[in-house]
Design a protein around this motif. Structure first.
Motif, PDB file in Angstrom:
ATOM      1  N   ALA A  99      -4.858   3.349   6.071  1.00 20.37           N
ATOM      2  CA  ALA A  99      -5.690   3.593   7.256  1.00 20.37           C
ATOM      3  C   ALA A  99      -6.515   4.866   7.096  1.00 20.37           C
TER       4      ALA A  99
ATOM      5  N   THR B   3       5.332   1.691   6.806  1.00 19.29           N
ATOM      6  CA  THR B   3       4.346   2.380   7.650  1.00 19.29           C
ATOM      7  C   THR B   3       3.656   3.518   6.910  1.00 19.29           C
TER       8      THR B   3
ATOM      9  N   GLN C 219      -4.702  -1.323  10.738  1.00 22.54           N
ATOM     10  CA  GLN C 219      -3.495  -0.749  10.135  1.00 22.54           C
ATOM     11  C   GLN C 219      -2.729   0.084  11.156  1.00 22.54           C
TER      12      GLN C 219
ATOM     13  N   ARG D 263       0.816   1.869   5.083  1.00 20.79           N
ATOM     14  CA  ARG D 263      -0.204   1.473   6.065  1.00 20.79           C
ATOM     15  C   ARG D 263      -0.976   2.694   6.569  1.00 20.79           C
TER      16      ARG D 263
ATOM     17  N   ARG E  70      -2.359  -1.299  -0.808  1.00 19.28           N
ATOM     18  CA  ARG E  70      -2.331  -2.721  -0.458  1.00 19.28           C
ATOM     19  C   ARG E  70      -1.217  -3.458  -1.212  1.00 19.28           C
TER      20      ARG E  70
ATOM     21  N   GLU F  66      -0.872  -2.089  13.568  1.00 13.53           N
ATOM     22  CA  GLU F  66       0.319  -2.660  12.934  1.00 13.53           C
ATOM     23  C   GLU F  66       1.422  -1.602  12.819  1.00 13.53           C
TER      24      GLU F  66
ATOM     25  N   ILE G   3       2.004  -2.638   0.550  1.00 14.38           N
ATOM     26  CA  ILE G   3       2.103  -3.372   1.818  1.00 14.38           C
ATOM     27  C   ILE G   3       2.437  -4.838   1.551  1.00 14.38           C
TER      28      ILE G   3
END
Length: 172
Positions: A143, A136, A158, A139, A126, A161, A129
């Motif tokens: 995820a 990615t 996630q 993320r 986090r 996105e 991000i």
């Protein structure tokens, strides 16, 4: 130093033999030149010789404790041979220095996840991000943790996105 720079350029071109010669010449002139040791480490790692890469990266880091790229490469080499605790320690040290903190947070989070520290890995993903919303890899790592911990809606958020950022992403 020019020999080391030439050696690094050869590495980027995938020309290991002249890279090795140039880096060895640089070290013959100055055995304490950290970038030459780092270059050798990158060359060894490219060849798949992770043990010698680690030795070279460790030498570069011992010579220059603030050498971010050598620290990151050392962490990646430890991760590659599944020495996650060592990778974690290296990445934590690197985070205390200047550098691409989002990328270092992502690498740290990946090592934490592999070491079973899922809560800390999630928090670290986090942070990555927050520093780089386009990351990615962070993320995807988040995820994966969310999905395995039962937070399917969070994982799907996630992944959506990721697909928005990179429509051809393999795992999203």
């Amino acid at each position: 130093r020019s020999h080391a720079l030439l050696g690094l350029a050869y590495i980027e071109q995938g020309r290991d033999k002249p890279a090795a010669v140039s880096l060895q010449r640089a070290l013959a002139l100055d055995s304490l030149y950290a970038p030459a040791h780092h270059g050798l480490g990158r060359m060894f790692q490219r060849r798949g010789d992770v043990e010698n890469a680690i030795r070279a990266f460790e030498r570069a880091c011992a010579l220059d404790r603030k050498f971010i790229s050598a620290l990151v490469d050392l962490g990646q080499a430890y991760y590659q041979i599944r020495h996650y605790r060592r990778a974690i320690a290296v990445y934590r040290h690197a985070l205390g220095l200047e550098g691409d903190k989002a990328m270092i947070h992502t690498n740290l989070a990946m090592a934490l996840a592999m070491a079973g520290e899922l809560s800390e890995a999630s928090a670290t993903f986090r942070k990555a991000i927050a520093q780089n919303p386009h990351d990615t890899n962070a993320r995807d790592g988040l995820a994966q943790i969310l999905a395995t911990s039962g937070d399917r809606p969070g994982a799907e958020l996630q992944w959506r996105e990721i697909l928005r950022l990179k429509p051809d992403h393999a795992r999203a």
